[in-house]
Scaffold this motif. Structure first.
Motif, PDB file in Angstrom:
ATOM      1  N   GLU A   6      13.201  10.932  43.247  1.00  0.00           N
ATOM      2  CA  GLU A   6      13.038   9.526  43.596  1.00  0.00           C
ATOM      3  C   GLU A   6      13.265   8.639  42.376  1.00  0.00           C
ATOM      4  N   CYS A  22      16.387   8.293  46.716  1.00  0.00           N
ATOM      5  CA  CYS A  22      16.013   9.704  46.614  1.00  0.00           C
ATOM      6  C   CYS A  22      17.293  10.514  46.669  1.00  0.00           C
ATOM      7  N   TRP A  36      10.095   9.208  54.240  1.00  0.00           N
ATOM      8  CA  TRP A  36       9.357   8.633  53.101  1.00  0.00           C
ATOM      9  C   TRP A  36       7.869   8.642  53.455  1.00  0.00           C
ATOM     10  N   CYS A  96       9.780  11.045  48.774  1.00  0.00           N
ATOM     11  CA  CYS A  96      10.741  11.392  49.807  1.00  0.00           C
ATOM     12  C   CYS A  96      10.532  12.854  50.195  1.00  0.00           C
TER      13      CYS A  96
END
Length: 121
Positions: A6, A22, A36, A96
């Motif tokens: 990320e 990400c 997310w 993520c």
């Protein structure tokens, strides 16, 4: 080796915007549904948004609907989260996750290390 990295976190004043990214390596990104999540201090990790591998559908936590947008670029192996009208309550570490399309964290197979987002009032 699967890696999710990320970036894009930082400090912003309430009402501001940030874009999280990400980047995924070690997997065929276009075959993975993605999500997310976020975790604020002292709280459990919570779902934010998820997107199908073909971008045909996405889902959001109710509190971020209309403010956050999840998207992806399969050619760049990258997932995005555009965050607008940020509020202090959005302050958290954002993660993520790969391999799921669900609000349940246990549905995802791989996770990034997270990026800090701080929203000041």
């Amino acid at each position: 080796q699967v890696q999710l990295q990320e970036s894009g976190g930082g400090w912003v004043q309430a009402g501001g915007s940030l874009r999280l990214s990400c980047t995924v390596s070690g997997r065929t990104f276009s075959r993975d549904d993605m999500g997310w999540f976020r975790q604020a201090p002292g709280k459990e990790r919570e779902f934010v948004a998820a997107i199908l591998r073909n971008s045909f559908h996405s889902i959001y936590q109710e509190s971020v609907k209309g403010r956050f947008t999840i998207s992806r670029d399969n050619a760049k192996n990258t997932l995005y989260l555009d965050m607008n009208s940020l509020k202090p309550d959005d302050t958290a570490v954002y993660y993520c996750a790969a391999g799921g399309f669900s609000q349940a964290a246990a549905s995802y197979d791989y996770w990034g290390q997270g990026t800090q987002v701080t929203v000041s009032s």
